[in-house]
Scaffold this motif. Structure first.
Motif, PDB file in Angstrom:
ATOM      1  N   LEU A 180       0.869  -1.209  -0.106  1.00  0.00           N
ATOM      2  CA  LEU A 180       0.079  -0.058  -0.045  1.00  0.00           C
ATOM      3  C   LEU A 180       0.868   1.307   0.014  1.00  0.00           C
ATOM      4  CD1 LEU A 180      -2.369  -2.077   0.457  1.00  0.00           C
ATOM      5  CD2 LEU A 180      -3.423  -0.242   1.945  1.00  0.00           C
ATOM      6  N   ARG A 181       2.250   1.260   0.146  1.00  0.00           N
ATOM      7  CA  ARG A 181       2.810   2.207   0.155  1.00  0.00           C
ATOM      8  C   ARG A 181       3.298   2.651  -1.357  1.00  0.00           C
ATOM      9  NH1 ARG A 181       1.455   3.656   4.392  1.00  0.00           N
ATOM     10  NH2 ARG A 181       2.556   4.092   6.271  1.00  0.00           N
ATOM     11  N   ILE A 182       3.376   1.560  -2.340  1.00  0.00           N
ATOM     12  CA  ILE A 182       3.943   1.923  -3.516  1.00  0.00           C
ATOM     13  C   ILE A 182       2.876   1.624  -4.670  1.00  0.00           C
ATOM     14  CG2 ILE A 182       6.242   1.156  -2.960  1.00  0.00           C
ATOM     15  CD1 ILE A 182       5.965  -1.483  -3.763  1.00  0.00           C
ATOM     16  N   ALA A 183       1.811   1.354  -4.418  1.00  0.00           N
ATOM     17  CA  ALA A 183       0.514   1.136  -5.151  1.00  0.00           C
ATOM     18  C   ALA A 183      -0.830   1.592  -4.684  1.00  0.00           C
ATOM     19  CB  ALA A 183       0.199  -0.385  -5.380  1.00  0.00           C
ATOM     20  N   PRO A 184      -1.590   1.920  -5.573  1.00  0.00           N
ATOM     21  CA  PRO A 184      -2.844   2.621  -5.361  1.00  0.00           C
ATOM     22  C   PRO A 184      -3.725   1.829  -4.196  1.00  0.00           C
ATOM     23  CG  PRO A 184      -2.825   2.732  -7.595  1.00  0.00           C
ATOM     24  CD  PRO A 184      -1.477   1.886  -7.070  1.00  0.00           C
ATOM     25  N   ALA A 185      -4.025   2.256  -3.244  1.00  0.00           N
ATOM     26  CA  ALA A 185      -4.543   1.665  -1.913  1.00  0.00           C
ATOM     27  C   ALA A 185      -5.790   0.594  -2.275  1.00  0.00           C
ATOM     28  CB  ALA A 185      -4.974   2.804  -0.960  1.00  0.00           C
ATOM     29  N   ALA A 186      -6.617   1.274  -2.785  1.00  0.00           N
ATOM     30  CA  ALA A 186      -7.879   0.406  -3.254  1.00  0.00           C
ATOM     31  C   ALA A 186      -7.573  -0.955  -4.101  1.00  0.00           C
ATOM     32  CB  ALA A 186      -9.108   1.272  -3.781  1.00  0.00           C
ATOM     33  N   GLU A 187      -6.895  -0.620  -5.005  1.00  0.00           N
ATOM     34  CA  GLU A 187      -6.575  -1.892  -5.830  1.00  0.00           C
ATOM     35  C   GLU A 187      -5.682  -2.801  -5.165  1.00  0.00           C
ATOM     36  OE1 GLU A 187      -6.384   1.465  -6.797  1.00  0.00           O
ATOM     37  OE2 GLU A 187      -7.239   1.836  -8.574  1.00  0.00           O
ATOM     38  N   ALA A 188      -4.612  -2.355  -4.588  1.00  0.00           N
ATOM     39  CA  ALA A 188      -3.939  -3.334  -3.778  1.00  0.00           C
ATOM     40  C   ALA A 188      -4.161  -4.151  -2.802  1.00  0.00           C
ATOM     41  CB  ALA A 188      -2.376  -2.732  -3.149  1.00  0.00           C
ATOM     42  N   GLY A 189      -5.377  -3.112  -1.954  1.00  0.00           N
ATOM     43  CA  GLY A 189      -6.017  -3.804  -0.774  1.00  0.00           C
ATOM     44  C   GLY A 189      -7.021  -4.929  -1.535  1.00  0.00           C
ATOM     45  N   LEU A 190      -7.507  -4.719  -2.660  1.00  0.00           N
ATOM     46  CA  LEU A 190      -8.481  -5.829  -3.240  1.00  0.00           C
ATOM     47  C   LEU A 190      -7.703  -7.124  -3.449  1.00  0.00           C
ATOM     48  CD1 LEU A 190     -10.852  -3.846  -5.505  1.00  0.00           C
ATOM     49  CD2 LEU A 190     -11.711  -4.999  -3.368  1.00  0.00           C
ATOM     50  N   ILE A 191      -6.571  -6.761  -3.952  1.00  0.00           N
ATOM     51  CA  ILE A 191      -5.619  -7.837  -4.582  1.00  0.00           C
ATOM     52  C   ILE A 191      -5.107  -8.631  -3.237  1.00  0.00           C
ATOM     53  CG2 ILE A 191      -3.377  -8.801  -5.361  1.00  0.00           C
ATOM     54  CD1 ILE A 191      -3.779  -6.549  -7.555  1.00  0.00           C
ATOM     55  N   ALA A 192      -4.804  -8.080  -2.227  1.00  0.00           N
ATOM     56  CA  ALA A 192      -4.588  -8.572  -0.923  1.00  0.00           C
ATOM     57  C   ALA A 192      -5.782  -9.359  -0.193  1.00  0.00           C
ATOM     58  CB  ALA A 192      -4.077  -7.560   0.245  1.00  0.00           C
ATOM     59  N   TYR A 193      -6.886  -8.905  -0.546  1.00  0.00           N
ATOM     60  CA  TYR A 193      -8.118  -9.676  -0.032  1.00  0.00           C
ATOM     61  C   TYR A 193      -8.600 -10.711  -0.828  1.00  0.00           C
ATOM     62  CZ  TYR A 193      -9.162  -6.489   3.917  1.00  0.00           C
ATOM     63  OH  TYR A 193      -9.042  -5.960   5.005  1.00  0.00           O
ATOM     64  N   LEU A 194      -7.693 -11.329  -1.580  1.00  0.00           N
ATOM     65  CA  LEU A 194      -7.828 -12.477  -2.188  1.00  0.00           C
ATOM     66  C   LEU A 194      -7.804 -13.887  -1.291  1.00  0.00           C
ATOM     67  CD1 LEU A 194      -6.343 -12.315  -5.744  1.00  0.00           C
ATOM     68  CD2 LEU A 194      -8.689 -12.477  -5.243  1.00  0.00           C
ATOM     69  N   TRP A 195      -7.034 -13.361  -0.033  1.00  0.00           N
ATOM     70  CA  TRP A 195      -7.059 -14.640   0.962  1.00  0.00           C
ATOM     71  C   TRP A 195      -8.090 -15.144   1.358  1.00  0.00           C
ATOM     72  CZ3 TRP A 195      -9.281 -14.283   5.626  1.00  0.00           C
ATOM     73  CH2 TRP A 195      -9.771 -12.986   6.116  1.00  0.00           C
ATOM     74  N   PRO A 196      -9.182 -14.793   1.504  1.00  0.00           N
ATOM     75  CA  PRO A 196     -10.298 -15.415   1.623  1.00  0.00           C
ATOM     76  C   PRO A 196     -10.828 -16.577   0.721  1.00  0.00           C
ATOM     77  CG  PRO A 196     -10.858 -13.298   2.281  1.00  0.00           C
ATOM     78  CD  PRO A 196      -9.865 -13.336   1.483  1.00  0.00           C
ATOM     79  N   LEU A 197     -10.426 -16.169  -0.459  1.00  0.00           N
ATOM     80  CA  LEU A 197     -10.808 -17.068  -1.355  1.00  0.00           C
ATOM     81  C   LEU A 197      -9.646 -18.115  -1.799  1.00  0.00           C
ATOM     82  CD1 LEU A 197     -11.970 -17.985  -4.132  1.00  0.00           C
ATOM     83  CD2 LEU A 197     -10.774 -16.112  -5.397  1.00  0.00           C
ATOM     84  N   LEU A 198      -8.284 -17.787  -1.366  1.00  0.00           N
ATOM     85  CA  LEU A 198      -7.246 -18.651  -1.473  1.00  0.00           C
ATOM     86  C   LEU A 198      -7.316 -19.915  -0.370  1.00  0.00           C
ATOM     87  CD1 LEU A 198      -4.440 -16.409  -2.221  1.00  0.00           C
ATOM     88  CD2 LEU A 198      -5.652 -18.039  -3.817  1.00  0.00           C
ATOM     89  N   ILE A 199      -7.855 -19.405   0.795  1.00  0.00           N
ATOM     90  CA  ILE A 199      -8.004 -20.277   1.972  1.00  0.00           C
ATOM     91  C   ILE A 199      -9.212 -21.355   1.638  1.00  0.00           C
ATOM     92  CG2 ILE A 199      -9.191 -20.430   4.272  1.00  0.00           C
ATOM     93  CD1 ILE A 199      -7.977 -17.481   4.900  1.00  0.00           C
TER      94      ILE A 199
END
Length: 288
Positions: free
Chosen positions: A86-105
């Motif tokens: 989130l320091r080097i990419a747009p917050a909303a977009e990077a946050g959404l990619i990071a929130y793939l974790w429930p799906l990966l679980i």
């Protein structure tokens, strides 16, 4: 404690995690490792008070060092990757990619002994990753080259938390108080690494200080403890489905704060990631 009450307590974590991206942006320009150290120091204090008021510190001595090492690696790795993304990419977009974790679980747990990977898991995975692809390609407008490293870190972030969550099932029942020690060690490791490779930069505004403190109290503090209570004593399937609302809520919080713009590609990506994960969760709840 009743199952219903534990489930409600666990759901508090989902609401707190929805504010993770917002507070992370607000904490700038504090470097990732320094932010890790600050937040987990606060989270450790919360946990140690929790242990002192509930079970006492003696219970912590009966937990294996392997559990402490595993938990520390999971918390340290996930949040370092998240804050860096989130320091080097747009917050909303990077946050959404990071929130793939429930799906990966859901996908990873389907590969565990005794579990089954169903068609719904695969379809949900494809839908969720379509949402991530929409983010990276900016809705078909092409790649934003300077943001790709941040998106990559966000993807590693999702992979780290999903792997940690699935593998933690093999550790057996561990007292919630152990999370306090995870936070202590994570804060220490982050501080050591910070002084070795980063320049110390403190928040320069009241909003910055408030964001750092709020992170430690909520998304990177209390959230871990209430989630632990929820998944161990509550309805874990219901909590799993509820966690898929986090990416959508996180995006809406950033839009409401004026940090992200409510573009159609962003909203569609949020819907795809949330919907794909929910579909995969439904497949998990359905007996074949």
């Amino acid at each position: 404690m009743t199952r219903r009450k534990a489930t409600i307590i666990g759901f508090i974590a989902v609401l707190l995690w929805a504010l993770l991206a917002l507070f992370t942006v607000g904490s700038a320009p504090v470097p990732p490792l320094q932010l890790n150290a600050i937040c987990f120091a606060i989270g450790a204090v919360i946990g140690l008070i929790w242990v002192w008021r509930t079970s006492g510190f003696a219970v912590l001595r009966r937990i294996s060092w392997r559990v402490y090492a595993f938990g520390t690696a999971g918390l340290f790795g996930y949040h370092l990757l998240y804050f860096s993304a989130l320091r080097i990419a747009p917050a909303a977009e990077a946050g959404l990619i990071a929130y793939l974790w429930p799906l990966l679980i859901v996908l990873f747990s389907g590969l565990l002994p005794g579990e089954t990977l169903r068609k719904g898991h695969v379809l949900g995975g494809l839908i969720g990753f379509a949402g991530a692809a929409l983010i990276v390609t900016r809705g078909g407008a092409g790649f934003q080259a300077d943001a790709l490293p941040g998106y990559g870190l966000a993807a590693l972030c999702a992979l780290t938390w999903a792997s940690y969550s699935v593998l933690s099932r093999r550790l057996g029942a561990v007292p919630t108080g152990s999370v306090a020690i995870f936070c202590v060690f994570t804060a220490i490791l982050s501080a050591i690494a910070h002084f070795a490779i980063e320049d110390t930069i403190w928040p320069d505004t009241a909003i910055g200080w408030l964001s750092c403190i709020s992170l430690g109290l909520g998304p990177v503090g209390l959230a871990f403890y209430v989630w632990d209570v929820g998944v161990k004593r509550g309805d874990i399937q219901l909590l799993g489905v509820a966690s898929y609302a986090a990416p959508l809520l996180s995006t809406l919080a950033l839009i409401a704060a004026g940090i992200a713009e409510a573009t159609w590609p962003l909203l569609i990506a949020a819907g795809l990631i949330t919907g794909g994960a929910a579909l995969a969760a439904r497949a998990s709840a359905t007996k074949s």
